[in-house]
Design an enzyme around this catalytic site. Sequence first.
Site, short mmCIF file in Angstrom:
data_model
loop_
_atom_site.label_atom_id
_atom_site.label_comp_id
_atom_site.label_asym_id
_atom_site.label_seq_id
_atom_site.Cartn_x
_atom_site.Cartn_y
_atom_site.Cartn_z
N TRP A 183 0.86 -1.18 0.00
CA TRP A 183 0.00 0.00 0.00
C TRP A 183 0.90 1.23 0.00
O TRP A 183 1.87 1.29 0.75
CB TRP A 183 -0.92 0.04 1.24
CG TRP A 183 -1.60 1.38 1.34
CD1 TRP A 183 -2.63 1.82 0.58
CD2 TRP A 183 -1.23 2.48 2.20
NE1 TRP A 183 -2.94 3.13 0.92
CE2 TRP A 183 -2.10 3.55 1.89
CE3 TRP A 183 -0.25 2.66 3.18
CZ2 TRP A 183 -2.01 4.79 2.54
CZ3 TRP A 183 -0.17 3.89 3.82
CH2 TRP A 183 -1.05 4.94 3.51
N GLU A 224 -3.25 -3.10 -2.12
CA GLU A 224 -4.38 -2.49 -1.41
C GLU A 224 -4.76 -1.18 -2.07
O GLU A 224 -3.91 -0.32 -2.30
CB GLU A 224 -3.99 -2.24 0.06
CG GLU A 224 -5.08 -1.57 0.89
CD GLU A 224 -4.65 -1.30 2.34
OE1 GLU A 224 -3.45 -1.43 2.66
OE2 GLU A 224 -5.54 -0.95 3.15
N LYS A 226 -7.15 2.45 -2.43
CA LYS A 226 -7.66 3.49 -1.53
C LYS A 226 -8.38 4.56 -2.33
O LYS A 226 -8.10 4.75 -3.51
CB LYS A 226 -6.50 4.09 -0.74
CG LYS A 226 -6.96 4.95 0.43
CD LYS A 226 -5.88 5.14 1.48
CE LYS A 226 -6.37 6.08 2.56
NZ LYS A 226 -5.44 6.20 3.68
N ASP A 259 -9.60 -2.80 1.94
CA ASP A 259 -9.71 -2.24 3.29
C ASP A 259 -11.07 -1.54 3.33
O ASP A 259 -11.34 -0.69 2.47
CB ASP A 259 -8.55 -1.25 3.49
CG ASP A 259 -8.56 -0.57 4.85
OD1 ASP A 259 -9.63 -0.08 5.27
OD2 ASP A 259 -7.49 -0.47 5.47
N HIS A 262 -11.64 2.21 2.72
CA HIS A 262 -11.07 2.82 1.52
C HIS A 262 -12.03 2.97 0.35
O HIS A 262 -11.61 2.94 -0.81
CB HIS A 262 -9.85 2.01 1.07
CG HIS A 262 -8.70 2.13 2.02
ND1 HIS A 262 -7.45 1.64 1.76
CD2 HIS A 262 -8.62 2.70 3.25
CE1 HIS A 262 -6.65 1.88 2.78
NE2 HIS A 262 -7.35 2.51 3.71
N HIS A 286 -8.46 -5.87 4.92
CA HIS A 286 -8.12 -5.10 6.11
C HIS A 286 -9.45 -4.74 6.74
O HIS A 286 -10.27 -4.05 6.12
CB HIS A 286 -7.37 -3.82 5.76
CG HIS A 286 -5.90 -4.01 5.68
ND1 HIS A 286 -5.02 -2.99 5.41
CD2 HIS A 286 -5.13 -5.12 5.89
CE1 HIS A 286 -3.79 -3.46 5.42
NE2 HIS A 286 -3.83 -4.75 5.70
N ASP A 294 -11.75 7.41 6.23
CA ASP A 294 -10.89 6.28 6.60
C ASP A 294 -10.27 6.55 7.97
O ASP A 294 -9.07 6.73 8.10
CB ASP A 294 -9.79 6.16 5.52
CG ASP A 294 -8.82 5.03 5.81
OD1 ASP A 294 -9.26 3.99 6.31
OD2 ASP A 294 -7.62 5.21 5.54
N ASP A 296 -10.07 4.71 10.66
CA ASP A 296 -9.42 3.61 11.37
C ASP A 296 -9.81 3.53 12.84
O ASP A 296 -8.95 3.38 13.71
CB ASP A 296 -7.90 3.67 11.17
CG ASP A 296 -7.50 3.32 9.75
OD1 ASP A 296 -7.72 2.16 9.36
OD2 ASP A 296 -7.00 4.20 9.03
N ASP A 327 -6.93 -3.60 10.76
CA ASP A 327 -6.17 -2.38 10.44
C ASP A 327 -6.88 -1.17 11.03
O ASP A 327 -7.76 -0.59 10.40
CB ASP A 327 -6.02 -2.22 8.92
CG ASP A 327 -5.17 -1.00 8.56
OD1 ASP A 327 -4.49 -0.48 9.46
OD2 ASP A 327 -5.19 -0.59 7.39
C1 RNT Z 1 -3.75 3.09 5.01
C2 RNT Z 1 -3.87 1.64 4.73
C3 RNT Z 1 -2.74 0.79 5.22
C4 RNT Z 1 -2.21 1.19 6.58
C5 RNT Z 1 -1.27 0.20 7.23
C6 RNT Z 1 -0.52 0.79 8.35
O1 RNT Z 1 -4.88 3.79 4.69
O2 RNT Z 1 -5.07 1.16 5.25
O3 RNT Z 1 -3.11 -0.53 5.20
O4 RNT Z 1 -3.26 1.44 7.46
O5 RNT Z 1 -0.46 -0.36 6.27
ZN ZN Z 2 -5.40 -0.92 5.27
#
Ligand code: RNT
Ligand code: ZN
Length: 420
Positions: A183, A224, A226, A259, A262, A286, A294, A296, A327
């Site tokens: 990523w 990955e 986004k 993810d 994303h 993720h 995003d 998290d 994640d």
């Molecule tokens: C970031 C991505 C990625 C990170 C990690 C730390 O938006 O989700 O996966 O969160 O690699």
């Molecule tokens: Zn991620």
Amino acid sequence: MSYNEAKEKYSKIGVDTEKALEQLAKAQISLHCWQGDDVRGFDSDPDKPLTGGIQTTGNYPGRARTPEELMADIDEVLKLIPGKAKLNLHASYAIFDKENGGYVDRDKLEPKHFKRWVDFCKERGIGCDFNPTFFSHEKCDPLTLSSPNAETRKFWIEHGKACIRISSYLAKELGEPCIMNIWTGDGYKDIPADRKGPRERYRDSIEQILSESFDFKEVKPCVESKVFGIGVESYTVGSAEFALSFAAAHSDKCIPLMDNGHYHPTEVVSDKIPALLAFFPEIALHITRPVRWDSDHVVLLDDETKEIAKEIVNCGGLNGSVHMALDYFDASINRIGAWVTGYRNVQKALLYALLSPNDEFKALQDEGNFTKLMIAREELKTMPFGDVWAEFCTRNNAPVDGEWYKEIKRYEDDVLSKRA
Ligand code: RNT
Ligand code: ZN
């Protein structure tokens, strides 16, 4: 209600709780090391800013600052979760010491810089996943693999290749495949003049990384995607279409990673899982919780997490076709409490899905009996799910709900609060 009564109740609707418990015990969820230290890593100044469009917020005391502290915290998490974990490391968690020759930059990383993590995993009988770290580093210009600067690109390609070698080492040493996720936060704050150039360079760079030799049974490189990040609002090089097309075009050595933070806010990853599995034998996830963006946040037992779990279970994803990793990074609350809550919630969501008469539901859908399907699914919600979860925790040597907050508090008082 006791487990036996719950078992009886589930059996009346055609659900075998014993089978569900067995399947859940085998479900591997990769535990992201970066919840413990706010994604800082050990390879540079811990006070440098986090870049790449991601952000931790909060300054709850007790962040892990050294490999020893992070390992101790991960042990604390492992104590409080049932089932079969796996560790998920970022390259920035390399450990440099006198024995291995000290600090090297990311393009020069070697397996020896992860030997102590291998020992850690071996002692605990767990596998390890890996991620090259294409952010929070002076060689982000700010682009990495898609940079127009050949020298920048070369540095990050070398980093990616080094990470393939490290992933092979982790897989061989630990006897479990290593999911290696690519990523980057590459993108632009404002409307780009050229959208294709960076993507062509990104494609070429990942192809060069994947030209490093590895066994696809051991190392599973992922890409990955986004939608946007902080400071890169207008354009992300590794968009959904880019990542998916890349994985499709290189399906002999790469798998797509989604993810769920994303995507545009009304898109759901639960629906994308079966779509991808119609084409890809393996996919990676993720699992996070996006709040408006995003963000998290810690994974909760919310509707979309349950829906993601339902699709994983229904699509046979627990048989190895869906690689699950957490994640998220919340620095505003006790970090271990955050880690454990999200981990247990993904397991709960999977258990909830396993405790559902899925074949019968599919048949009702195919027969077009949507009335019965709705009623049956709604009534499932008041079944004694919690008793089966408690049984799972007990059988897998983890505390039941209501019994682990006190350990979070004890560890905070005895350990975390002493980290000044
Ligand atoms: C970031 C991505 C990625 C990170 C990690 C730390 O938006 O989700 O996966 O969160 O690699
Ligand atoms: Zn991620």
